[in-house]
Design a protein around this motif. Structure first.
Motif, PDB file in Angstrom:
ATOM      1  N   LEU A  19       0.792  -1.218   0.000  1.00  0.00           N
ATOM      2  CA  LEU A  19       0.000   0.000   0.000  1.00  0.00           C
ATOM      3  C   LEU A  19       0.837   1.287   0.000  1.00  0.00           C
ATOM      4  CD1 LEU A  19      -2.951   1.019   0.233  1.00  0.00           C
ATOM      5  CD2 LEU A  19      -2.598   1.051   2.692  1.00  0.00           C
ATOM      6  N   CYS A  20       2.041   1.242   0.525  1.00  0.00           N
ATOM      7  CA  CYS A  20       2.855   2.453   0.700  1.00  0.00           C
ATOM      8  C   CYS A  20       3.183   3.117  -0.639  1.00  0.00           C
ATOM      9  CB  CYS A  20       4.146   2.113   1.433  1.00  0.00           C
ATOM     10  SG  CYS A  20       5.194   3.559   1.717  1.00  0.00           S
ATOM     11  N   PRO A  21       2.704   4.358  -0.858  1.00  0.00           N
ATOM     12  CA  PRO A  21       2.958   5.024  -2.136  1.00  0.00           C
ATOM     13  C   PRO A  21       4.421   5.446  -2.316  1.00  0.00           C
ATOM     14  CG  PRO A  21       1.800   6.498  -0.647  1.00  0.00           C
ATOM     15  CD  PRO A  21       1.862   5.169   0.028  1.00  0.00           C
ATOM     16  N   GLN A  22       5.160   5.550  -1.228  1.00  0.00           N
ATOM     17  CA  GLN A  22       6.570   5.957  -1.300  1.00  0.00           C
ATOM     18  C   GLN A  22       7.527   4.771  -1.325  1.00  0.00           C
ATOM     19  OE1 GLN A  22       7.183   9.123  -1.835  1.00  0.00           O
ATOM     20  NE2 GLN A  22       4.980   9.449  -1.672  1.00  0.00           N
ATOM     21  N   LYS A  23       6.973   3.546  -1.229  1.00  0.00           N
ATOM     22  CA  LYS A  23       7.779   2.321  -1.158  1.00  0.00           C
ATOM     23  C   LYS A  23       8.788   2.405  -0.008  1.00  0.00           C
ATOM     24  CE  LYS A  23       5.640   0.798  -4.712  1.00  0.00           C
ATOM     25  NZ  LYS A  23       4.365   0.237  -4.422  1.00  0.00           N
ATOM     26  N   ALA A  24       8.329   2.949   1.119  1.00  0.00           N
ATOM     27  CA  ALA A  24       9.178   3.129   2.291  1.00  0.00           C
ATOM     28  C   ALA A  24       9.180   1.907   3.204  1.00  0.00           C
ATOM     29  CB  ALA A  24       8.719   4.352   3.083  1.00  0.00           C
ATOM     30  N   ILE A  25       8.331   0.934   2.933  1.00  0.00           N
ATOM     31  CA  ILE A  25       8.217  -0.237   3.796  1.00  0.00           C
ATOM     32  C   ILE A  25       8.671  -1.480   3.042  1.00  0.00           C
ATOM     33  CG2 ILE A  25       6.679  -1.644   5.204  1.00  0.00           C
ATOM     34  CD1 ILE A  25       4.840   0.789   5.409  1.00  0.00           C
ATOM     35  N   THR A  26       9.541  -2.232   3.676  1.00  0.00           N
ATOM     36  CA  THR A  26      10.013  -3.492   3.114  1.00  0.00           C
ATOM     37  C   THR A  26       9.831  -4.594   4.158  1.00  0.00           C
ATOM     38  OG1 THR A  26      12.277  -3.043   3.854  1.00  0.00           O
ATOM     39  CG2 THR A  26      11.715  -2.422   1.589  1.00  0.00           C
ATOM     40  N   ASN A  47      -3.626   2.676   8.842  1.00  0.00           N
ATOM     41  CA  ASN A  47      -5.026   2.303   8.652  1.00  0.00           C
ATOM     42  C   ASN A  47      -5.190   0.894   8.089  1.00  0.00           C
ATOM     43  OD1 ASN A  47      -5.854   4.833   9.577  1.00  0.00           O
ATOM     44  ND2 ASN A  47      -5.737   5.700   7.529  1.00  0.00           N
ATOM     45  N   LYS A  48      -4.204   0.406   7.359  1.00  0.00           N
ATOM     46  CA  LYS A  48      -4.294  -0.901   6.707  1.00  0.00           C
ATOM     47  C   LYS A  48      -3.819  -2.054   7.589  1.00  0.00           C
ATOM     48  CE  LYS A  48      -5.074  -3.464   3.123  1.00  0.00           C
ATOM     49  NZ  LYS A  48      -6.436  -3.690   2.656  1.00  0.00           N
ATOM     50  N   CYS A  49      -2.987  -1.784   8.571  1.00  0.00           N
ATOM     51  CA  CYS A  49      -2.377  -2.844   9.373  1.00  0.00           C
ATOM     52  C   CYS A  49      -3.429  -3.620  10.158  1.00  0.00           C
ATOM     53  CB  CYS A  49      -1.340  -2.267  10.326  1.00  0.00           C
ATOM     54  SG  CYS A  49      -0.486  -3.539  11.268  1.00  0.00           S
TER      55      CYS A  49
END
Length: 57
Positions: A19-26, A47-49
């Motif tokens: 979901l992350c638009p910045q691709k900050a989560i791996t 909100n998605k977790c």
């Protein structure tokens, strides 16, 4: 403002990373990781977790 992940609650489902638009989560061993230099604080991941493992401090 800082977005953090409580690794004890993270089940590595990957919903936040997709979901992350910045691709900050791996996804790493042991759970998701947030690159704070890329995170803009949009809170979409919070909100998605499903397990409420992502917190804003």
């Amino acid at each position: 403002m800082s977005v953090t992940i409580v690794l004890e609650k993270c089940i590595s489902c990957g919903a936040c990373a997709v979901l992350c638009p910045q691709k900050a989560i791996t996804l790493q061993r042991g759970g998701a990781q947030i690159d704070s230099s890329r995170c803009t604080g949009c809170r979409l991941c919070v909100n998605k977790c499903y397990t409420r493992a992502i917190r804003v401090t």
